[in-house]
Design a protein around this motif. Structure first.
Motif, PDB file in Angstrom:
ATOM      1  N   ILE A  33     -28.880 -31.883 104.474  1.00 17.95           N
ATOM      2  CA  ILE A  33     -30.055 -30.997 104.430  1.00 17.95           C
ATOM      3  C   ILE A  33     -31.305 -31.808 104.107  1.00 17.95           C
ATOM      4  CG2 ILE A  33     -31.134 -29.109 103.141  1.00 17.95           C
ATOM      5  CD1 ILE A  33     -28.369 -27.755 103.133  1.00 17.95           C
ATOM      6  N   TYR A  34     -31.199 -32.759 103.199  1.00 14.61           N
ATOM      7  CA  TYR A  34     -32.357 -33.622 102.909  1.00 14.61           C
ATOM      8  C   TYR A  34     -32.828 -34.336 104.176  1.00 14.61           C
ATOM      9  CZ  TYR A  34     -31.847 -33.214  97.811  1.00 14.61           C
ATOM     10  OH  TYR A  34     -31.793 -32.756  96.524  1.00 14.61           O
ATOM     11  N   ARG A  35     -31.886 -34.882 104.931  1.00 19.43           N
ATOM     12  CA  ARG A  35     -32.243 -35.607 106.151  1.00 19.43           C
ATOM     13  C   ARG A  35     -32.838 -34.651 107.186  1.00 19.43           C
ATOM     14  NH1 ARG A  35     -31.391 -40.783 108.609  1.00 19.43           N
ATOM     15  NH2 ARG A  35     -31.216 -41.451 106.457  1.00 19.43           N
ATOM     16  N   LEU A  36     -32.239 -33.474 107.332  1.00 16.57           N
ATOM     17  CA  LEU A  36     -32.784 -32.471 108.255  1.00 16.57           C
ATOM     18  C   LEU A  36     -34.202 -32.074 107.850  1.00 16.57           C
ATOM     19  CD1 LEU A  36     -29.637 -30.236 108.755  1.00 16.57           C
ATOM     20  CD2 LEU A  36     -30.828 -31.526 110.548  1.00 16.57           C
ATOM     21  N   HIS A  37     -34.423 -31.951 106.548  1.00 16.50           N
ATOM     22  CA  HIS A  37     -35.765 -31.622 106.056  1.00 16.50           C
ATOM     23  C   HIS A  37     -36.779 -32.676 106.495  1.00 16.50           C
ATOM     24  CE1 HIS A  37     -39.024 -31.729 103.024  1.00 16.50           C
ATOM     25  NE2 HIS A  37     -38.998 -30.435 103.222  1.00 16.50           N
ATOM     26  N   GLU A  38     -36.383 -33.938 106.445  1.00 17.97           N
ATOM     27  CA  GLU A  38     -37.274 -35.015 106.881  1.00 17.97           C
ATOM     28  C   GLU A  38     -37.648 -34.841 108.358  1.00 17.97           C
ATOM     29  OE1 GLU A  38     -35.783 -38.929 106.065  1.00 17.97           O
ATOM     30  OE2 GLU A  38     -35.284 -38.402 103.996  1.00 17.97           O
ATOM     31  N   TYR A  39     -36.661 -34.534 109.191  1.00  9.65           N
ATOM     32  CA  TYR A  39     -36.932 -34.353 110.617  1.00  9.65           C
ATOM     33  C   TYR A  39     -37.830 -33.143 110.859  1.00  9.65           C
ATOM     34  CZ  TYR A  39     -33.511 -37.890 111.947  1.00  9.65           C
ATOM     35  OH  TYR A  39     -32.847 -39.069 112.115  1.00  9.65           O
ATOM     36  N   LEU A  40     -37.535 -32.037 110.186  1.00 12.37           N
ATOM     37  CA  LEU A  40     -38.344 -30.832 110.362  1.00 12.37           C
ATOM     38  C   LEU A  40     -39.765 -31.038 109.843  1.00 12.37           C
ATOM     39  CD1 LEU A  40     -35.653 -28.188 109.402  1.00 12.37           C
ATOM     40  CD2 LEU A  40     -36.683 -28.505 111.670  1.00 12.37           C
ATOM     41  N   SER A  41     -39.885 -31.732 108.730  1.00 15.47           N
ATOM     42  CA  SER A  41     -41.215 -32.006 108.174  1.00 15.47           C
ATOM     43  C   SER A  41     -42.030 -32.890 109.110  1.00 15.47           C
ATOM     44  CB  SER A  41     -41.105 -32.681 106.806  1.00 15.47           C
ATOM     45  OG  SER A  41     -40.528 -31.796 105.878  1.00 15.47           O
ATOM     46  N   GLU A 137     -38.884 -25.932 116.679  1.00 17.41           N
ATOM     47  CA  GLU A 137     -37.740 -25.726 115.793  1.00 17.41           C
ATOM     48  C   GLU A 137     -36.560 -25.146 116.572  1.00 17.41           C
ATOM     49  OE1 GLU A 137     -40.150 -24.954 111.605  1.00 17.41           O
ATOM     50  OE2 GLU A 137     -39.364 -23.245 112.712  1.00 17.41           O
TER      51      GLU A 137
END
Length: 164
Positions: A33-41, A137
């Motif tokens: 989830i942290y890594r996905l957050h980076e991509y989404l951000s 998204e």
């Protein structure tokens, strides 16, 4: 120049090899989830730059647009919807007002304060940016095998955490 990150899988595999204590019996949900957050951000920030918006400005415009028409609320209501300090809120509102995206009409219920409201230009901008962000998204989510199931699980987890 954008630097390429080591893939999550490669990072995990390396950790298993050189620092196994960090991977044995550990769920990959939170790190993923942290890594996905980076991509989404990154996706959001790249879009915001095209519209000369900062993330906090986007959030403020979204909060206003997500209010009842005519999309006006008190600064306190806006402050409660965002995770910024009152000083930060003042700066955000000043920038948005300078850009012509919000207006600060008098508050008919309290002569000592002013409301924060979207201008026609601000409403059009936030609707356009949000539409483009949702499209991007959706492209990412389309790569998930069972997006509704994942959505349900994440929402249940989030609800449990927020309830304490």
């Amino acid at each position: 120049m954008r630097r390429e990150r080591v893939s999550f899988t490669e990072l995990f595999d390396t950790s298993q090899e050189y620092w196994p204590e960090t991977t044995t019996g550990v769920s990959l949900v939170a790190p993923a989830i942290y890594r996905l957050h980076e991509y989404l951000s990154r996706l959001a920030e790249e879009l915001f730059q095209q519209y000369q918006l900062q993330g906090a400005e986007f959030e403020a415009l979204s909060a206003l647009r997500n209010s009842p028409p005519p999309y006006r609320i008190t600064p306190t209501e806006l402050y409660r919807k965002l995770l910024v300090s009152s000083g930060g809120m003042t700066k955000i509102l000043a920038r948005l007002e300078d850009k012509g995206l919000i207006e600060r009409p008098a508050n008919p219920e309290d002569a000592r304060s002013r409301l924060v409201g979207l201008t026609t230009q601000g409403q059009a901008l936030i609707e356009e940016v949000t539409e483009r962000l949702l499209q991007r998204e959706a492209e990412l989510v389309s790569k998930v095998a069972q997006p509704r199931q994942l959505e349900q699980q994440l929402m249940q987890w989030l609800e449990q955490i927020e309830r304490g």
